[in-house]
Scaffold this active site. Structure first.
Site, PDB file in Angstrom:
ATOM      1  N   TYR A 135       0.817  -1.214   0.000  1.00  0.00           N
ATOM      2  CA  TYR A 135       0.000   0.000   0.000  1.00  0.00           C
ATOM      3  C   TYR A 135       0.852   1.267   0.000  1.00  0.00           C
ATOM      4  O   TYR A 135       0.427   2.304  -0.472  1.00  0.00           O
ATOM      5  CB  TYR A 135      -0.934   0.038   1.216  1.00  0.00           C
ATOM      6  CG  TYR A 135      -2.088  -0.928   1.139  1.00  0.00           C
ATOM      7  CD1 TYR A 135      -2.168  -1.855   0.110  1.00  0.00           C
ATOM      8  CD2 TYR A 135      -3.091  -0.922   2.083  1.00  0.00           C
ATOM      9  CE1 TYR A 135      -3.209  -2.744   0.032  1.00  0.00           C
ATOM     10  CE2 TYR A 135      -4.154  -1.814   2.014  1.00  0.00           C
ATOM     11  CZ  TYR A 135      -4.206  -2.723   0.983  1.00  0.00           C
ATOM     12  OH  TYR A 135      -5.242  -3.601   0.914  1.00  0.00           O
ATOM     13  N   LYS A 190       2.695 -15.273   2.504  1.00  0.00           N
ATOM     14  CA  LYS A 190       2.728 -15.927   1.194  1.00  0.00           C
ATOM     15  C   LYS A 190       4.208 -16.202   0.918  1.00  0.00           C
ATOM     16  O   LYS A 190       4.772 -15.818  -0.119  1.00  0.00           O
ATOM     17  CB  LYS A 190       2.089 -14.984   0.141  1.00  0.00           C
ATOM     18  CG  LYS A 190       1.847 -15.609  -1.192  1.00  0.00           C
ATOM     19  CD  LYS A 190       0.703 -16.597  -1.221  1.00  0.00           C
ATOM     20  CE  LYS A 190       0.603 -17.258  -2.578  1.00  0.00           C
ATOM     21  NZ  LYS A 190      -0.275 -18.430  -2.615  1.00  0.00           N
ATOM     22  N   ASP A 222      -3.793 -17.972   1.061  1.00  0.00           N
ATOM     23  CA  ASP A 222      -4.893 -18.624   0.333  1.00  0.00           C
ATOM     24  C   ASP A 222      -5.551 -19.696   1.200  1.00  0.00           C
ATOM     25  O   ASP A 222      -6.785 -19.818   1.258  1.00  0.00           O
ATOM     26  CB  ASP A 222      -4.415 -19.194  -1.008  1.00  0.00           C
ATOM     27  CG  ASP A 222      -3.041 -19.829  -0.940  1.00  0.00           C
ATOM     28  OD1 ASP A 222      -2.339 -19.672   0.090  1.00  0.00           O
ATOM     29  OD2 ASP A 222      -2.650 -20.499  -1.912  1.00  0.00           O
ATOM     30  N   ASP A 246      -6.268  -6.570   5.287  1.00  0.00           N
ATOM     31  CA  ASP A 246      -7.419  -5.815   4.784  1.00  0.00           C
ATOM     32  C   ASP A 246      -8.508  -6.793   4.340  1.00  0.00           C
ATOM     33  O   ASP A 246      -9.684  -6.678   4.698  1.00  0.00           O
ATOM     34  CB  ASP A 246      -6.923  -4.969   3.594  1.00  0.00           C
ATOM     35  CG  ASP A 246      -7.923  -3.921   3.158  1.00  0.00           C
ATOM     36  OD1 ASP A 246      -9.003  -3.855   3.753  1.00  0.00           O
ATOM     37  OD2 ASP A 246      -7.612  -3.178   2.207  1.00  0.00           O
ATOM     38  N   ASP A 250     -12.035  -8.358   6.763  1.00  0.00           N
ATOM     39  CA  ASP A 250     -13.424  -8.216   6.290  1.00  0.00           C
ATOM     40  C   ASP A 250     -14.098  -9.579   6.192  1.00  0.00           C
ATOM     41  O   ASP A 250     -15.265  -9.731   6.529  1.00  0.00           O
ATOM     42  CB  ASP A 250     -13.453  -7.555   4.897  1.00  0.00           C
ATOM     43  CG  ASP A 250     -13.641  -6.052   4.993  1.00  0.00           C
ATOM     44  OD1 ASP A 250     -13.335  -5.485   6.064  1.00  0.00           O
ATOM     45  OD2 ASP A 250     -14.089  -5.451   4.000  1.00  0.00           O
TER      46      ASP A 250
END
Ligand code: NAD
Length: 362
Positions: A135, A190, A222, A246, A250
């Site tokens: 980001y 990852k 994943d 992020d 959610d």
């Protein structure tokens, strides 16, 4: 103790008013000071995060934030959009650790899209790093490709990066949080594909050695996304980077069925924090008196626990919320057959009543 109260836009003003009402009955000595933020601040002062609001936030022990945004501001230049106020506050207060609990209240088990047996009793905490990752990494931009599959074509690129201190401090936050819970941390990465996340994994493992009482495991993002819907109760504290956090926070939040129930906290290294519901300003229901104030009231409880060192007061609020749900009161977003539909103000009043009638002991 000083609290900056920043209600913001849309339902922000309605739900923050209820949280303030709850704080007011706790018999604690707070100084509460309000200021404009987001679209409301843009209308009044031409900027979503005016100097005076930022100054107030900086000199307070905690910020109680409602929500910002409205579709009518979508055409403004990006730096003037209401949502920029949150980024500005995060940056200026040095907020690097985002706490998002996902708790399934017994009475709301049917609100989840998962089977009750998978979700009943769920209580997990996602900790998302807020300052690094793809980001904010530089360089980023658009250019003409000089290599890759299509040399000469237009391309866009971002940079994923983490520094050692950034990973060390978020890892410590996670291990400390786990010590106050069931002493388990899952670090999500990852590492099989990304250098940045092999680095992340190595450092989290190193820091983990300082916490031999906390069990650490690692999971690829994943798989974590899959496990969150397959067997969410496997998790306790989950720590991860800015982008994975992020998305996963959610996902975890929605497991519980209602966005109107979910608090969040963003903390800096001196435990100063910004506390806000996980949802937005809900322009579709703003001004109607129907928004669920519980996420904001529960954010105020997190504020008492993490920034103001008042864990008993936090317990009293959380117990009052459980009591109100058990008594069958529901705002529209969590209403179901056999329960009583109430508005924003009535829900706030019910929490206040549960606290003041001393039916709740915490
Ligand atoms: P939203 O979270 O505001 O609303 C999504 C849906 O959930 C809507 O149907 C809304 O009515 C409902 N909802 C949300 N909170 C509720 C509550 N407390 N009680 C009952 N129902 C509730 O998301 P959106 O519609 O995508 O965004 C609306 C605006 O909010 C946009 O301008 C967006 O940028 C902004 N936003 C702000 C924040 C923030 O301030 N932190 C976060 C997300 C979105």
């Amino acid at each position: 103790m000083k609290i900056a109260v920043l209600p913001g836009d849309g339902i922000g003003t309605e739900i923050v008013a209820e949280a303030v009402k709850v704080l007011d009955v706790l018999d604690l000595k707070f100084e509460l000071e309000s200021a404009l933020v987001g679209g409301a601040a843009y209308e009044a002062h031409g900027h979503p995060l005016p100097e005076a609001t930022l100054k107030l936030a900086k000199e307070s022990d905690a910020v109680l934030f409602g929500a910002v945004g409205d579709w009518k501001y979508d055409k403004l230049d990006r730096p003037l959009r209401p949502e920029q106020a949150i980024l500005g506050l995060r940056k200026n207060l040095g907020l690097f650790a985002n706490f998002r609990p996902a708790i399934c209240y017994e009475q709301l088990v049917d609100a989840s899209s998962l089977k009750p047996e998978l979700i009943a009793g769920l209580d997990i905490l996602i900790i998302r790093e807020l300052t690094g990752d793809i980001y904010f990494g530089q360089p980023r931009g658009r250019r003409t490709a000089t290599d890759g599959h299509f040399p000469g074509a237009e391309e866009a690129f971002d940079t994923m990066r983490y520094s050692r201190p950034e990973v060390e401090r978020i890892a410590r936050v996670a291990f400390e949080a786990a010590r106050k819970r069931s002493k388990r941390v899952t670090s999500v990465d990852k590492a099989n594909v990304l250098e940045t996340f092999q680095f992340w994994k190595d450092i989290v493992t190193e820091v983990g050695k300082e916490y031999p009482d906390v069990e650490l495991d690692h999971m690829y993002v994943d798989n974590a996304a899959m496990q969150l819907v397959k067997a969410p109760k496997k998790f306790d504290v989950v720590v991860t980077g800015n982008m994975f956090g992020d998305i996963l926070s959610d996902e975890a939040a929605m497991l519980t069925g209602s966005i109107g129930m979910l608090p969040s906290a963003s903390l800096n290294s001196s435990n100063q924090g910004l506390y806000e519901p996980s949802h937005g300003s809900a322009p579709d229901i703003a001004g109607k008196g129907v928004a669920n104030p519980l996420a904001t009231i529960l954010s105020a409880a997190m504020m008492l626990r993490f920034s103001l060192n008042q864990p008993e007061a936090a317990d009293r609020i959380e117990s009052a919320v459980k009591h109100v749900l058990a008594s069958g009161l529901r705002t529209g977003d969590i209403w179901s057959e056999g329960t009583k539909r109430v508005g924003t103000r009535e829900m706030g009043d019910a929490v206040v009543a549960a606290i003041t009638k001393k039916t709740i002991t915490g």
